[in-house]
Enzyme design. Sequence first.
Site, PDB file in Angstrom:
ATOM      1  N   ASP A   8      10.514   8.525   2.939  1.00  0.00           N
ATOM      2  CA  ASP A   8       9.300   8.140   3.662  1.00  0.00           C
ATOM      3  C   ASP A   8       9.713   7.417   4.935  1.00  0.00           C
ATOM      4  O   ASP A   8      10.806   6.841   5.015  1.00  0.00           O
ATOM      5  CB  ASP A   8       8.425   7.235   2.800  1.00  0.00           C
ATOM      6  CG  ASP A   8       7.077   6.929   3.449  1.00  0.00           C
ATOM      7  OD1 ASP A   8       6.490   7.842   4.069  1.00  0.00           O
ATOM      8  OD2 ASP A   8       6.614   5.786   3.348  1.00  0.00           O
ATOM      9  N   GLU A  10       8.063   4.843   8.279  1.00  0.00           N
ATOM     10  CA  GLU A  10       6.982   4.129   8.943  1.00  0.00           C
ATOM     11  C   GLU A  10       7.252   4.198  10.438  1.00  0.00           C
ATOM     12  O   GLU A  10       8.416   4.242  10.871  1.00  0.00           O
ATOM     13  CB  GLU A  10       6.893   2.681   8.464  1.00  0.00           C
ATOM     14  CG  GLU A  10       6.568   2.519   6.983  1.00  0.00           C
ATOM     15  CD  GLU A  10       5.234   3.096   6.562  1.00  0.00           C
ATOM     16  OE1 GLU A  10       4.359   3.299   7.439  1.00  0.00           O
ATOM     17  OE2 GLU A  10       5.067   3.360   5.357  1.00  0.00           O
ATOM     18  N   GLU A  53      -2.681  -1.794  15.662  1.00  0.00           N
ATOM     19  CA  GLU A  53      -3.252  -0.919  14.628  1.00  0.00           C
ATOM     20  C   GLU A  53      -2.169  -0.371  13.703  1.00  0.00           C
ATOM     21  O   GLU A  53      -2.405  -0.161  12.518  1.00  0.00           O
ATOM     22  CB  GLU A  53      -4.053   0.225  15.259  1.00  0.00           C
ATOM     23  CG  GLU A  53      -3.294   1.122  16.209  1.00  0.00           C
ATOM     24  CD  GLU A  53      -3.380   0.651  17.659  1.00  0.00           C
ATOM     25  OE1 GLU A  53      -3.240   1.507  18.555  1.00  0.00           O
ATOM     26  OE2 GLU A  53      -3.585  -0.568  17.886  1.00  0.00           O
ATOM     27  N   HIS A 151       1.855  -0.224   3.787  1.00  0.00           N
ATOM     28  CA  HIS A 151       2.592   1.016   3.590  1.00  0.00           C
ATOM     29  C   HIS A 151       4.081   0.808   3.785  1.00  0.00           C
ATOM     30  O   HIS A 151       4.699   1.349   4.695  1.00  0.00           O
ATOM     31  CB  HIS A 151       2.075   2.088   4.553  1.00  0.00           C
ATOM     32  CG  HIS A 151       0.746   2.635   4.168  1.00  0.00           C
ATOM     33  ND1 HIS A 151       0.487   3.981   4.024  1.00  0.00           N
ATOM     34  CD2 HIS A 151      -0.415   2.018   3.885  1.00  0.00           C
ATOM     35  CE1 HIS A 151      -0.778   4.164   3.680  1.00  0.00           C
ATOM     36  NE2 HIS A 151      -1.344   2.979   3.598  1.00  0.00           N
ATOM     37  N   ASP A 156       6.622   2.849  -1.154  1.00  0.00           N
ATOM     38  CA  ASP A 156       5.954   4.145  -1.174  1.00  0.00           C
ATOM     39  C   ASP A 156       6.836   5.209  -1.816  1.00  0.00           C
ATOM     40  O   ASP A 156       6.361   6.080  -2.552  1.00  0.00           O
ATOM     41  CB  ASP A 156       5.568   4.576   0.240  1.00  0.00           C
ATOM     42  CG  ASP A 156       4.343   3.839   0.759  1.00  0.00           C
ATOM     43  OD1 ASP A 156       3.819   2.972   0.028  1.00  0.00           O
ATOM     44  OD2 ASP A 156       3.911   4.130   1.884  1.00  0.00           O
TER      45      ASP A 156
END
Length: 226
Positions: A8, A10, A53, A151, A156
């Site tokens: 994963d 980010e 955000e 997250h 994750d």
Amino acid sequence: MKRTILFDTETTGLDPLKGDRVIEIAALELVGDLPTGRNFHVLIDPERDVPEEASRVHGFTRADLEGKPKFAEVAAGFLEFVGNDPLIAHNARFDFGFLNAELARAKQPVLDMGRMVDTLDMARERFPGMPNSLDALCRRFSIDLSERTTHNALLDCKLLAAVYLELTGGRQRGLSLAVEEGGGGIATYEYTRPAGLAGVCVKPDAAEIAAHQAFVEKLPDALWAD
């Protein structure tokens, strides 16, 4: 047994073509679809700002990433860890797109899309028309989400490993099917109890035995009747 890598990322945003960068990579080694305990995890200086955000999603700010290695410094280690094995991710096209943009920028070999295993595609095929986010799948399979406040890529990955196991049939470590070569007979089962897992002996009480006997007596020609 088959080795695969579940991973994963980010990022600072949604589009690497518009300057968004990877800030975290996590990858878990699976053998026989189960985690071995080996992992690759790194935070990365994106060499740019981290929009508010994006920080709300993964919890990292620009200050958290100052002094961390740049992608070019970790690229070789990541490629060595993943090797040539299949790569599993949820919404894998997103992660492949970002990593390949970073690898190209670092003048490293990009990931072959043929290695991609997308658990989102798997979930959509199994649960058409239903929510199939990682959170939704964890709830559907009763996987604990209590630690997932943001997250985080490593968490994750651990959640996705449990989801992937369910999507592939909930196979258990230590369960194997073996047929003698050339025998053409029925497979034999071998099960090794995982270390630390105690056996459980369940004994029915008198009421349960009586209820079972009453049920069996209602069945025509029950093979297990006394």
